[in-house]
Design a protein around this motif. Sequence first.
Motif, PDB file in Angstrom:
ATOM      1  N   LEU A 129       0.835  -1.206   0.000  1.00 16.28           N
ATOM      2  CA  LEU A 129       0.000   0.000   0.000  1.00 16.28           C
ATOM      3  C   LEU A 129       0.868   1.253   0.000  1.00 16.28           C
ATOM      4  N   ALA A 130       1.911   1.266   0.835  1.00 12.13           N
ATOM      5  CA  ALA A 130       2.812   2.421   0.876  1.00 12.13           C
ATOM      6  C   ALA A 130       3.536   2.591  -0.460  1.00 12.13           C
ATOM      7  N   LEU A 131       3.969   1.475  -1.044  1.00 10.08           N
ATOM      8  CA  LEU A 131       4.652   1.532  -2.329  1.00 10.08           C
ATOM      9  C   LEU A 131       3.743   2.114  -3.401  1.00 10.08           C
ATOM     10  N   GLU A 132       2.486   1.699  -3.413  1.00 10.99           N
ATOM     11  CA  GLU A 132       1.573   2.200  -4.441  1.00 10.99           C
ATOM     12  C   GLU A 132       1.306   3.691  -4.282  1.00 10.99           C
ATOM     13  N   VAL A 133       1.195   4.150  -3.050  1.00 12.33           N
ATOM     14  CA  VAL A 133       1.003   5.585  -2.830  1.00 12.33           C
ATOM     15  C   VAL A 133       2.184   6.370  -3.391  1.00 12.33           C
ATOM     16  N   VAL A 134       3.389   5.908  -3.123  1.00 15.08           N
ATOM     17  CA  VAL A 134       4.591   6.584  -3.626  1.00 15.08           C
ATOM     18  C   VAL A 134       4.625   6.548  -5.151  1.00 15.08           C
ATOM     19  N   CYS A 135       4.334   5.393  -5.747  1.00 17.73           N
ATOM     20  CA  CYS A 135       4.409   5.242  -7.204  1.00 17.73           C
ATOM     21  C   CYS A 135       3.373   6.114  -7.915  1.00 17.73           C
ATOM     22  N   VAL A 136       2.151   6.046  -7.446  1.00 18.35           N
ATOM     23  CA  VAL A 136       1.082   6.818  -8.092  1.00 18.35           C
ATOM     24  C   VAL A 136       1.338   8.314  -7.933  1.00 18.35           C
ATOM     25  N   THR A 137       1.777   8.729  -6.756  1.00 21.53           N
ATOM     26  CA  THR A 137       2.083  10.143  -6.545  1.00 21.53           C
ATOM     27  C   THR A 137       3.188  10.615  -7.478  1.00 21.53           C
ATOM     28  N   LEU A 173       8.681   2.919 -13.219  1.00 24.77           N
ATOM     29  CA  LEU A 173      10.088   3.035 -12.865  1.00 24.77           C
ATOM     30  C   LEU A 173      10.278   3.224 -11.363  1.00 24.77           C
ATOM     31  N   VAL A 174       9.431   4.045 -10.771  1.00 24.87           N
ATOM     32  CA  VAL A 174       9.504   4.222  -9.315  1.00 24.87           C
ATOM     33  C   VAL A 174       9.218   2.893  -8.614  1.00 24.87           C
ATOM     34  N   ALA A 175       8.247   2.134  -9.118  1.00 26.86           N
ATOM     35  CA  ALA A 175       7.941   0.825  -8.530  1.00 26.86           C
ATOM     36  C   ALA A 175       9.145  -0.106  -8.608  1.00 26.86           C
ATOM     37  N   TYR A 176       9.803  -0.147  -9.768  1.00 28.54           N
ATOM     38  CA  TYR A 176      10.955  -1.025  -9.930  1.00 28.54           C
ATOM     39  C   TYR A 176      12.088  -0.669  -8.967  1.00 28.54           C
ATOM     40  N   PRO A 180      12.380  -2.972  -3.997  1.00 26.06           N
ATOM     41  CA  PRO A 180      13.398  -3.618  -3.154  1.00 26.06           C
ATOM     42  C   PRO A 180      13.649  -2.864  -1.846  1.00 26.06           C
ATOM     43  N   VAL A 181      13.583  -1.535  -1.893  1.00 28.68           N
ATOM     44  CA  VAL A 181      13.812  -0.735  -0.690  1.00 28.68           C
ATOM     45  C   VAL A 181      12.707  -0.983   0.331  1.00 28.68           C
ATOM     46  N   PHE A 182      11.467  -0.916  -0.117  1.00 29.55           N
ATOM     47  CA  PHE A 182      10.338  -1.146   0.782  1.00 29.55           C
ATOM     48  C   PHE A 182      10.350  -2.576   1.318  1.00 29.55           C
ATOM     49  N   SER A 183      10.707  -3.526   0.460  1.00 34.15           N
ATOM     50  CA  SER A 183      10.765  -4.927   0.894  1.00 34.15           C
ATOM     51  C   SER A 183      11.826  -5.113   1.975  1.00 34.15           C
ATOM     52  N   PHE A 184      12.994  -4.501   1.781  1.00 35.12           N
ATOM     53  CA  PHE A 184      14.051  -4.598   2.792  1.00 35.12           C
ATOM     54  C   PHE A 184      13.590  -4.008   4.119  1.00 35.12           C
TER      55      PHE A 184
END
Length: 200
Positions: A129-137, A173-176, A180-184
């Motif tokens: 959810l956090a990743l998607e907010v960052v990517c979409v923004t 591109l932001v998702a890619y 890994p950062v969010f997963s870590f």
Amino acid sequence: MSGVRGVGKEFWVFTPLGKLRHDAVMPLIPKEEYPVFFKIVLGTAAIVVAYGILHDQYLIRVCERHFTVYHPQYFPTANITLLAVCFAMMATFGPGMVLGYLMYAAARWGSRVKAGTRAVLTSVLVVVLALEVVCVTAGRLAPWLLQHSLLPFPMSWYPDSTTGILITQTTQLVAYFMAPVFSFLALARIYCRRPLSSSA
């Protein structure tokens, strides 16, 4: 499909790498841990795949050409919803399984108190959810960033400069880069929140 099946006394694990004997995949996992292992691995993979499907549904509605023109035509369908589902499943199942294996290790290996399945899957859900907010923004800000020469990626990474592709490609591109950062961070959080065992 991934999972475990028993044939006689031999157990086979079905992974993105194919069918492997359980002792080749899980030499460090006691048999009594198998139920928790598969709940975490398959649960994580399911969350990641669901995230990918919803993510691609958003992208294809922002700009269909992201998939219909600038992706290989692997799937013979004109239905954009189905097309996005197919690409999402292809792209996320393997990484979801890998993250599941890592989440299990962070939650259960070592001398610390073991984390439960619910805590692990909740962390995975928060991460996507956090990743998607960052990517979409980031994607929505891409036209403004380009206008002010602040776009973090070179234009050579974009198949064209239309607004739709600018948004979808930046989102991807932001998702890619950030996945890994969010997963870590999720792995570190799970491991570090496990208290030390009283017997350690």
